[in-house]
Motif scaffolding. Structure first.
Motif, PDB file in Angstrom:
ATOM      1  N   ALA A  57      -3.316   0.014   4.746  1.00 27.72           N
ATOM      2  CA  ALA A  57      -3.673   1.353   5.238  1.00 27.72           C
ATOM      3  C   ALA A  57      -4.003   2.282   4.073  1.00 27.72           C
ATOM      4  N   GLU A  58      -3.275   2.138   2.970  1.00 28.41           N
ATOM      5  CA  GLU A  58      -3.498   2.991   1.800  1.00 28.41           C
ATOM      6  C   GLU A  58      -4.921   2.863   1.270  1.00 28.41           C
ATOM      7  N   VAL A  59      -5.487   1.645   1.354  1.00 32.34           N
ATOM      8  CA  VAL A  59      -6.847   1.443   0.847  1.00 32.34           C
ATOM      9  C   VAL A  59      -7.883   1.481   1.966  1.00 32.34           C
ATOM     10  N   GLY A  60      -7.454   1.885   3.169  1.00 30.74           N
ATOM     11  CA  GLY A  60      -8.396   2.136   4.245  1.00 30.74           C
ATOM     12  C   GLY A  60      -8.979   0.920   4.912  1.00 30.74           C
ATOM     13  N   VAL A  61      -8.244  -0.189   4.959  1.00 29.27           N
ATOM     14  CA  VAL A  61      -8.763  -1.403   5.607  1.00 29.27           C
ATOM     15  C   VAL A  61      -7.857  -1.859   6.749  1.00 29.27           C
ATOM     16  N   ASP A  62      -7.271  -0.909   7.450  1.00 34.98           N
ATOM     17  CA  ASP A  62      -6.320  -1.250   8.504  1.00 34.98           C
ATOM     18  C   ASP A  62      -6.852  -1.041   9.916  1.00 34.98           C
ATOM     19  N   ALA A  63      -8.105  -0.613  10.085  1.00 33.76           N
ATOM     20  CA  ALA A  63      -8.607  -0.302  11.426  1.00 33.76           C
ATOM     21  C   ALA A  63      -8.608  -1.537  12.315  1.00 33.76           C
ATOM     22  N   ARG A  64      -9.178  -2.636  11.841  1.00 30.23           N
ATOM     23  CA  ARG A  64      -9.228  -3.849  12.659  1.00 30.23           C
ATOM     24  C   ARG A  64      -7.841  -4.457  12.807  1.00 30.23           C
ATOM     25  N   LEU A  65      -7.026  -4.338  11.775  1.00 34.42           N
ATOM     26  CA  LEU A  65      -5.653  -4.835  11.854  1.00 34.42           C
ATOM     27  C   LEU A  65      -4.907  -4.172  13.011  1.00 34.42           C
ATOM     28  N   HIS A  66      -5.022  -2.843  13.120  1.00 36.27           N
ATOM     29  CA  HIS A  66      -4.307  -2.140  14.184  1.00 36.27           C
ATOM     30  C   HIS A  66      -4.938  -2.383  15.550  1.00 36.27           C
ATOM     31  N   ALA A  67      -6.229  -2.677  15.575  1.00 36.06           N
ATOM     32  CA  ALA A  67      -6.894  -2.940  16.851  1.00 36.06           C
ATOM     33  C   ALA A  67      -6.608  -4.348  17.362  1.00 36.06           C
ATOM     34  N   GLU A  68      -6.515  -5.305  16.453  1.00 36.86           N
ATOM     35  CA  GLU A  68      -6.402  -6.706  16.849  1.00 36.86           C
ATOM     36  C   GLU A  68      -5.066  -7.343  16.511  1.00 36.86           C
ATOM     37  N   GLY A  69      -4.320  -6.781  15.562  1.00 35.60           N
ATOM     38  CA  GLY A  69      -3.041  -7.361  15.174  1.00 35.60           C
ATOM     39  C   GLY A  69      -1.991  -7.231  16.270  1.00 35.60           C
ATOM     40  N   LEU A  70      -1.044  -8.141  16.262  1.00 33.48           N
ATOM     41  CA  LEU A  70       0.035  -8.166  17.253  1.00 33.48           C
ATOM     42  C   LEU A  70       1.338  -7.751  16.582  1.00 33.48           C
TER      43      LEU A  70
END
Length: 389
Positions: A57-70
């Motif tokens: 999240a700090e480097v701004g690459v968490d959008a898909r993680l939060h959308a698809e991660g469980l």
């Protein structure tokens, strides 16, 4: 070419380090021996600690993680057809996120490309020079030409078999290793998982793990001989053996289907000390390997990167080398705790070829202790969700 930090290896450790340094305005070039497609084809772990999620999240690459991660607030440990749920949220207030390492790599690659930062793929014959002095450099060949990169520091994030650790002069490095007498046969299949949370199962026939990549894609493993041939394990045999090692309820919910990937991974524990040699720093699998039983591999690489990025930021921002000097000791303190936990989980749940009846009873006693003791379950949960950086 010249950069501030040359990063060898474009796996998650190298890419995450590059992203953190890029955010701080520190210039990096990443060199990767393989092609981009090859890097993205590697099937790896998929359980992320909250600290790893926070760094993404700090480097701004968490959008898909939060959308698809469980998000998982617990997992199960099985033994002799019994199953015990470890309630992570209740015991620690934390959770883990299931999101494949390949997807983490893909997200970090896309962000690096979007930022216009340099990654050189298919860099052959990478060699490290002068890291014991003030002017390190890295050379490689590509398209028939030799290239050279001058830098202030080199970060070796190129894995267990990479050139970085191998470049350390003889006698300067101490290694600790245990190679386990078995491997994990794993398959990936587009079938719904048998449980909404992971199941780690110990059985007389051997270990089994029920995991997933999504609600429709499952990742299953069974313990097998280290020298076994994947060809000896057609899908039907795998599914039958998996069910035999699970408790009856879990076995009844296994949905079978054709495998889309199947491989055998050897298991080892490994640590190199120290992690700094002049202006060369080791991180991730170049520095350590853990058996996957505790889901620590990627997360341990992320904690290395946390310490190393912090040290580089202090060097370039405040002009202090204190954090660089402390990097090896800080990282190794957490590495050895993760090694202990992964070794413990492996020892609890696997069958060893030299195991006798006493050893088996000790495994059973350990499981019963987990059942009976909230303190024991809390210790397990604290390690599983990740110890503080």
């Amino acid at each position: 070419m010249r950069t501030q930090v040359a990063i060898v290896g474009s796996g998650p450790a190298g890419l995450l380090l590059g992203a953190l340094l890029g955010k701080a305005g520190i210039d990096t070039v990443i060199l990767e021996r393989k092609s981009k497609d090859y890097v993205l084809s590697r099937i790896r772990a998929g359980v992320l600690e909250q600290g790893t999620v926070d760094m993404l999240a700090e480097v701004g690459v968490d959008a898909r993680l939060h959308a698809e991660g469980l998000v998982h607030e617990g997992f199960a440990v099985g033994f002799a057809n019994r199953r015990l749920r470890i309630d992570l949220k209740d015991l620690t207030g934390k959770a883990v996120t299931v999101y494949g390492q390949t997807e983490v790599t893909r997200d970090l690659m896309a962000a690096r490309e979007a930022a216009g930062l340099t990654t050189v793929y298919e860099a052959d014959h990478v060699a490290l020079h002068g890291f014991d002095g003030a002017s390190p450099r890295v050379t490689w060949t590509k398209d028939g030409r030799t290239h050279e990169l001058a830098c202030d520091f080199i970060a070796g994030c190129d894995g267990f078999h990479g050139v970085s650790r191998a470049s350390v002069p003889v006698g300067k490095l101490r290694t600790f290793e245990r190679v386990y007498p078995f491997g994990w046969l794993g398959i990936l299949a587009d079938v719904p998982p048998c449980s909404h949370e992971l199941i780690y199962a110990g059985h007389d026939r051997g270990f089994a793990l029920c995991s997933m990549r999504s609600k429709t894609r499952s990742r299953y493993y069974i313990q097998c001989g280290a020298e076994e041939d994947v060809a000896a394990w057609p899908d039907g045999r795998f599914w039958e053996e998996l069910r035999a090692r699970l408790d009856p309820e879990a076995a009844s919910h296994v949905v079978t289907g054709p495998s889309i990937e199947k491989s055998i991974a050897p298991l080892r524990s490994f640590v190199a000390e120290p992690l700094r040699f002049g202006r060369l720093f080791l991180a991730g699998d170049a520095a350590h390997i853990v058996p996957p039983t505790g889901a620590k591999g990627l997360n341990l690489a992320a904690s290395d990167v946390h310490y190393l990025a912090e040290a580089f930021r202090e060097h370039y921002g405040a002009g202090s080398g204190d954090a660089l000097d402390a990097y090896s000791a800080r990282a190794l303190a957490r590495i050895w705790k993760a090694e202990r936990f992964s070794w413990w989980m492996t020892s609890l749940l696997h069958r060893f070829s030299d195991q006798n009846t006493f050893d088996r009873r000790m495994q059973e006693a350990e499981f019963i202790y987990l059942e009976d003791s909230r303190a024991a379950r809390t210790a397990l949960a604290e390690n599983y969700v990740g110890l503080p950086f």
